[in-house]
Design a protein around this motif. Sequence first.
Motif, PDB file in Angstrom:
ATOM      1  N   ILE A 163       0.838  -1.201   0.000  1.00  0.00           N
ATOM      2  CA  ILE A 163       0.000   0.000   0.000  1.00  0.00           C
ATOM      3  C   ILE A 163       0.872   1.250   0.000  1.00  0.00           C
ATOM      4  CG2 ILE A 163      -1.648   1.333   1.373  1.00  0.00           C
ATOM      5  CD1 ILE A 163      -2.836  -1.333   2.261  1.00  0.00           C
ATOM      6  N   ARG A 164       1.906   1.251   0.818  1.00  0.00           N
ATOM      7  CA  ARG A 164       2.806   2.395   0.880  1.00  0.00           C
ATOM      8  C   ARG A 164       3.483   2.621  -0.472  1.00  0.00           C
ATOM      9  NH1 ARG A 164       6.028   1.096   5.409  1.00  0.00           N
ATOM     10  NH2 ARG A 164       4.209   1.545   6.664  1.00  0.00           N
ATOM     11  N   ALA A 165       3.902   1.557  -1.135  1.00  0.00           N
ATOM     12  CA  ALA A 165       4.538   1.683  -2.452  1.00  0.00           C
ATOM     13  C   ALA A 165       3.552   2.217  -3.487  1.00  0.00           C
ATOM     14  CB  ALA A 165       5.098   0.333  -2.892  1.00  0.00           C
ATOM     15  N   LYS A 166       2.305   1.744  -3.447  1.00  0.00           N
ATOM     16  CA  LYS A 166       1.296   2.240  -4.393  1.00  0.00           C
ATOM     17  C   LYS A 166       1.009   3.717  -4.174  1.00  0.00           C
ATOM     18  CE  LYS A 166       0.296  -1.248  -6.920  1.00  0.00           C
ATOM     19  NZ  LYS A 166       0.585  -1.236  -8.340  1.00  0.00           N
ATOM     20  N   LEU A 167       0.879   4.133  -2.915  1.00  0.00           N
ATOM     21  CA  LEU A 167       0.644   5.555  -2.626  1.00  0.00           C
ATOM     22  C   LEU A 167       1.821   6.399  -3.076  1.00  0.00           C
ATOM     23  CD1 LEU A 167      -1.003   5.398   0.911  1.00  0.00           C
ATOM     24  CD2 LEU A 167      -2.101   6.002  -1.244  1.00  0.00           C
ATOM     25  N   HIS A 168       3.023   5.885  -2.878  1.00  0.00           N
ATOM     26  CA  HIS A 168       4.217   6.623  -3.306  1.00  0.00           C
ATOM     27  C   HIS A 168       4.251   6.753  -4.831  1.00  0.00           C
ATOM     28  CE1 HIS A 168       8.223   8.224  -3.100  1.00  0.00           C
ATOM     29  NE2 HIS A 168       8.653   7.313  -3.971  1.00  0.00           N
TER      30      HIS A 168
END
Length: 175
Positions: A163-168
Amino acid sequence: MLRYLRFKLHQIGRATKRSAFLNKYFPRFKDRVYWAGDRSSFARAGFVGCFCMMLPIPFQMVFGSVLAYYVRANIPLATALAWITNPLTMWPIWYGGYMFGTWVLGTPDLFHASQGIVIGSSEWFSDVFPHIWMPFFIGNASLGLLFGSVMYLLIGHFNFQWIRAKLHSLRAHKG
């Protein structure tokens, strides 16, 4: 102001870790897993905190903190989750647990049959509580196990890095 709050939290944490009582009775108290933790420590804390949140007992936070110590869970998270049940929220939460207990056990709702009797009075404890204690405790404990298990699975097996990678990547494409 924020700098002052961080400083005070740091002071409280340092004083807590240096406590003679805690170091005597809880010798592993300074271990990093209790304060910073990892995903499994947070998952265990989620289970402990949600389970203790539903228990209709006094001092749930203390019980949650001690239980978190013995299962090597993150103590601040377990304590914060147990804090969800506070004087404002405990009545609807525990009433919901009681209703769940009557549904699980198949017993009638005797709580509403006691209209006119003040809750917590000696008459209520002698006439009403002996009939509702079993669905009350079983309902709240089983909901605590259910919520704790869901929280354990959410924290322990949910891929937060994805999720963090997608938001980034979304932020990178926007700007």
